[in-house]
Design an enzyme around this catalytic site. Structure first.
Site, PDB file in Angstrom:
ATOM      1  N   LYS A   1     -11.064  17.409   4.574  1.00  0.00           N
ATOM      2  CA  LYS A   1     -11.076  18.496   5.552  1.00  0.00           C
ATOM      3  C   LYS A   1      -9.872  19.427   5.399  1.00  0.00           C
ATOM      4  O   LYS A   1     -10.015  20.654   5.496  1.00  0.00           O
ATOM      5  CB  LYS A   1     -11.119  17.918   6.964  1.00  0.00           C
ATOM      6  CG  LYS A   1     -11.170  18.954   8.075  1.00  0.00           C
ATOM      7  CD  LYS A   1     -12.516  19.645   8.157  1.00  0.00           C
ATOM      8  CE  LYS A   1     -13.532  18.735   8.805  1.00  0.00           C
ATOM      9  NZ  LYS A   1     -14.817  19.427   9.051  1.00  0.00           N
TER      10      LYS A   1
ATOM     11  N   GLY B   1     -19.564  25.412  11.988  1.00  0.00           N
ATOM     12  CA  GLY B   1     -18.363  24.615  11.822  1.00  0.00           C
ATOM     13  C   GLY B   1     -17.572  25.036  10.604  1.00  0.00           C
ATOM     14  O   GLY B   1     -17.977  25.904   9.823  1.00  0.00           O
ATOM     15  N   VAL B   2     -16.417  24.388  10.415  1.00  0.00           N
ATOM     16  CA  VAL B   2     -15.518  24.750   9.330  1.00  0.00           C
ATOM     17  C   VAL B   2     -16.178  24.562   7.968  1.00  0.00           C
ATOM     18  O   VAL B   2     -16.132  25.443   7.107  1.00  0.00           O
ATOM     19  CB  VAL B   2     -14.228  23.898   9.410  1.00  0.00           C
ATOM     20  CG1 VAL B   2     -13.299  24.226   8.241  1.00  0.00           C
ATOM     21  CG2 VAL B   2     -13.520  24.117  10.731  1.00  0.00           C
ATOM     22  N   ASP B   3     -16.816  23.408   7.757  1.00  0.00           N
ATOM     23  CA  ASP B   3     -17.301  23.060   6.423  1.00  0.00           C
ATOM     24  C   ASP B   3     -18.385  24.015   5.937  1.00  0.00           C
ATOM     25  O   ASP B   3     -18.312  24.544   4.819  1.00  0.00           O
ATOM     26  CB  ASP B   3     -17.826  21.619   6.418  1.00  0.00           C
ATOM     27  CG  ASP B   3     -16.772  20.621   6.852  1.00  0.00           C
ATOM     28  OD1 ASP B   3     -15.578  20.896   6.615  1.00  0.00           O
ATOM     29  OD2 ASP B   3     -17.132  19.595   7.441  1.00  0.00           O
ATOM     30  N   SER B   4     -19.404  24.223   6.755  1.00  0.00           N
ATOM     31  CA  SER B   4     -20.486  25.108   6.314  1.00  0.00           C
ATOM     32  C   SER B   4     -20.012  26.551   6.206  1.00  0.00           C
ATOM     33  O   SER B   4     -20.485  27.308   5.344  1.00  0.00           O
ATOM     34  CB  SER B   4     -21.690  25.006   7.261  1.00  0.00           C
ATOM     35  OG  SER B   4     -21.361  25.464   8.554  1.00  0.00           O
TER      36      SER B   4
ATOM     37  N   GLU C   1      -0.124   4.206  -0.433  1.00  0.00           N
ATOM     38  CA  GLU C   1      -0.876   5.377   0.036  1.00  0.00           C
ATOM     39  C   GLU C   1      -0.775   5.616   1.527  1.00  0.00           C
ATOM     40  O   GLU C   1      -1.128   6.700   2.011  1.00  0.00           O
ATOM     41  CB  GLU C   1      -2.353   5.249  -0.363  1.00  0.00           C
ATOM     42  CG  GLU C   1      -3.155   4.223   0.429  1.00  0.00           C
ATOM     43  CD  GLU C   1      -3.105   2.815  -0.136  1.00  0.00           C
ATOM     44  OE1 GLU C   1      -4.019   2.021   0.156  1.00  0.00           O
ATOM     45  OE2 GLU C   1      -2.139   2.509  -0.864  1.00  0.00           O
TER      46      GLU C   1
ATOM     47  N   HIS D   1       0.841  -1.207   0.000  1.00  0.00           N
ATOM     48  CA  HIS D   1       0.000   0.000   0.000  1.00  0.00           C
ATOM     49  C   HIS D   1       0.875   1.257   0.000  1.00  0.00           C
ATOM     50  O   HIS D   1       1.320   1.713   1.058  1.00  0.00           O
ATOM     51  CB  HIS D   1      -0.915   0.001   1.224  1.00  0.00           C
ATOM     52  CG  HIS D   1      -2.006  -1.016   1.146  1.00  0.00           C
ATOM     53  ND1 HIS D   1      -3.247  -0.727   0.615  1.00  0.00           N
ATOM     54  CD2 HIS D   1      -2.037  -2.319   1.495  1.00  0.00           C
ATOM     55  CE1 HIS D   1      -4.007  -1.813   0.658  1.00  0.00           C
ATOM     56  NE2 HIS D   1      -3.292  -2.796   1.184  1.00  0.00           N
TER      57      HIS D   1
END
Length: 526
Positions: A382, A238-241, A184, A182
């Protein structure tokens, strides 16, 4: 305007240079996508059964086949479209992906005599383009119970390990490559170089994917998608919205109305903090008090999936009602902006991965949604979202804040949600965050919070027997929230947290610390 979920198509921002990743059911195939993007090439994740036409629609420079839990020789094992091998596109198979390549092209895969899991040393025989510049020996990470026993016609061995005679292979005039390990994962220290060799030496990529390019492409794409219409943003604080709101605001300005719902499931002081930050950024922010409504929707629910879906549907209904109320003032609002990210989609059962938990903004959405969704961050991780926020000029107080789940404190208490338990959990959460901040650890942690376990426990306070509730403290480190390790907090910090929780919060008489990583656990308890 009432539309079914099948009518909704989230906006996408895809550059010309792309790599397609076919997901064969690994919960951690997302790491491949992240590594490719970190190397400057945009990646698209599709389910393994995507037809060749869908794969080629993306005009990929290359295709990567992910790992997965199945065995290629078992009935019903996941396959890819066999037309891929005649498409002329470079293909890299990783673990199961390599075994599938060998299996479909005429080689043989069988169960290994000994499962190979953990560190191994790659002995390079012929580096080719994939292993160029790595030297004769490379440390790699293995995780497989099957192995290749015979190569297809025309394939050659690039490298082997003690347990895998065909640990890296090449065929198809150098277009088909496979690795049993792997690249990654961080445990393959030079895996990044191996993936870079595939992208740049084999696929001929030039790079250039970045969050600066994402913003440059996203803003005009959003202007086209919204086409002069107004939009509501489901702003959680929050961060995303927050980043989604800032991105759409840059595209359409005052036609965006941000709605922040006080669910009663928020942390202490959060409503005031959000109001201050977003009005300071010049956005049109409306705060809706729906505390009683959410408590009513959660009444009697103990199952975490039921709680998540109840919160999700209540969110949407509140937004629908707010949109109808605003229509009289500003006209129709057909669009709803959400901060949905790729980990939300993966954990809610997107692609080929199994459902881990339904995120309120994905699995909790009702079928008769009255909005067209706008989800500009749906394909981002994120760390990419945070970088977009910085590019948009959002303050560190938003961009660097720890994630907080959409269903809020409802999924940080095991069992039913009540006003009394919410008050207790808010106090516990405040203490944990205060002590983490006091110790200077906030920037080093992905999340730190308290959980009401729902476990009654006997204690003794002031020489008297108590019967309270055990509180769990959870603190983790992570890059993207998809995998995480429990944080080794200093004992003195844990001691201060435990003492304060027991002394200051009524009904708490025992504190435990969660030392489970993800996997096997998730970060949140529900």
């Amino acid at each position: 305007m009432r539309m079914s979920m099948t009518d909704l198509e989230p906006s996408r921002v895809e550059p010309e240079e792309r790599v397609v990743i076919l997901d064969f059911g690994s919960q951690y195939g997302h790491l491949i996508a992240r590594r490719v993007r970190e190397l400057g090439v945009y990646s698209v994740v599709l389910p393994h059964h995507a037809p060749l036409a869908e794969i080629l629609r993306h005009r990929p420079r290359g295709v990567i086949l992910s790992g997965g839990p199945a065995s290629v020789y078992e009935p019903g094992a996941p396959q890819c479209d066999p037309g891929l091998w005649q498409a002329g596109v470079p293909v890299l198979g990783i673990c199961y992906g390599m075994q599938l390549m060998v299996h479909q092209l005429g080689g043989r895969v069988d169960r290994a005599d000994h499962r190979e899991y953990g560190p191994a040393t790659l002995e390079v025989e012929e580096p080719g383009r994939l292993l160029a510049g790595l030297g004769p020996r490379v440390d790699v990470w293995m995780s497989h119970g099957d192995r290749v026993d015979a190569l297809p016609p025309g394939f050659t061995v690039l490298a082997r390990t003690a347990g895998s005679p065909y640990a890296a292979v090449e065929g198809g005039d150098g277009r088909w490559l496979g690795v049993q390990f792997h690249p990654e994962v961080a445990h393959t220290p030079r895996g990044r170089e191996i993936l870079a060799n595939f992208l740049y030496r084999v696929c001929g990529c030039k790079g250039g994917w970045s969050m600066a390019e994402f913003v440059e492409r996203a803003v005009p794409a959003l202007r086209r998608q919204l086409a002069g219409a107004r939009a509501l943003c489901a702003l959680s604080g929050g961060v995303d919205s927050a980043v989604a709101a800032a991105l759409v605001h840059r595209a359409i300005g005052p036609r965006l109305i941000c709605v922040f719902v006080d669910t009663g499931l928020l942390r202490e002081g959060e409503v005031e903090e959000v109001r201050s930050i977003f009005t300071g950024l010049g956005m049109d922010l409306r705060v809706v008090d729906a505390r009683d409504r959410f408590l009513a929707a959660l009444d009697g629910l103990a199952d975490p999936e039921a709680k998540r879906k109840a919160v999700g549907e209540t969110f949407i209904r509140v937004f629908e009602e707010e949109a109808r109320r605003l229509e009289a003032q500003v006209g129709a609002i057909p669009f709803l902006v959400q901060g949905t990210t790729y980990p939300d989609v993966i954990e809610s059962g997107g692609g080929a991965a199994a459902t881990i938990k339904s995120h309120h903004n994905v699995g909790g959405l009702p079928a008769d949604l009255e909005f067209q969704l706008v989800e500009p961050l749906r394909d981002l991780f994120k760390d990419e979202v945070r970088e977009v926020g910085r590019r948009l000029g959002l303050p560190p107080a938003i961009v660097d804040r720890q994630p907080f789940p959409g269903p809020g404190l409802a999924i940080r208490m095991i069992g039913p949600v009540t006003a009394e338990r919410l008050q207790r959990l808010r106090a516990c959460d405040r203490i944990v965050r205060e002590e983490i901040r006091r110790a200077g650890l906030e920037d080093r942690l992905w999340q730190a919070f308290a959980v009401l376990t729902g476990t009654p426990t006997v204690g003794v306070m002031g020489d008297r027997r108590t019967y309270g509730e055990a509180v769990a403290v959870r603190a983790v480190t992570s890059d993207d929230g998809m995998t995480a390790d429990w944080a080794r907090l200093p004992y003195e910090v844990l001691d201060r947290i435990a003492r304060r929780l027991a002394n200051e919060v009524e009904g708490v008489n025992r504190v435990v610390y969660d030392v489970t990583s993800k996997p096997p656990a998730t970060i949140e308890w529900e």
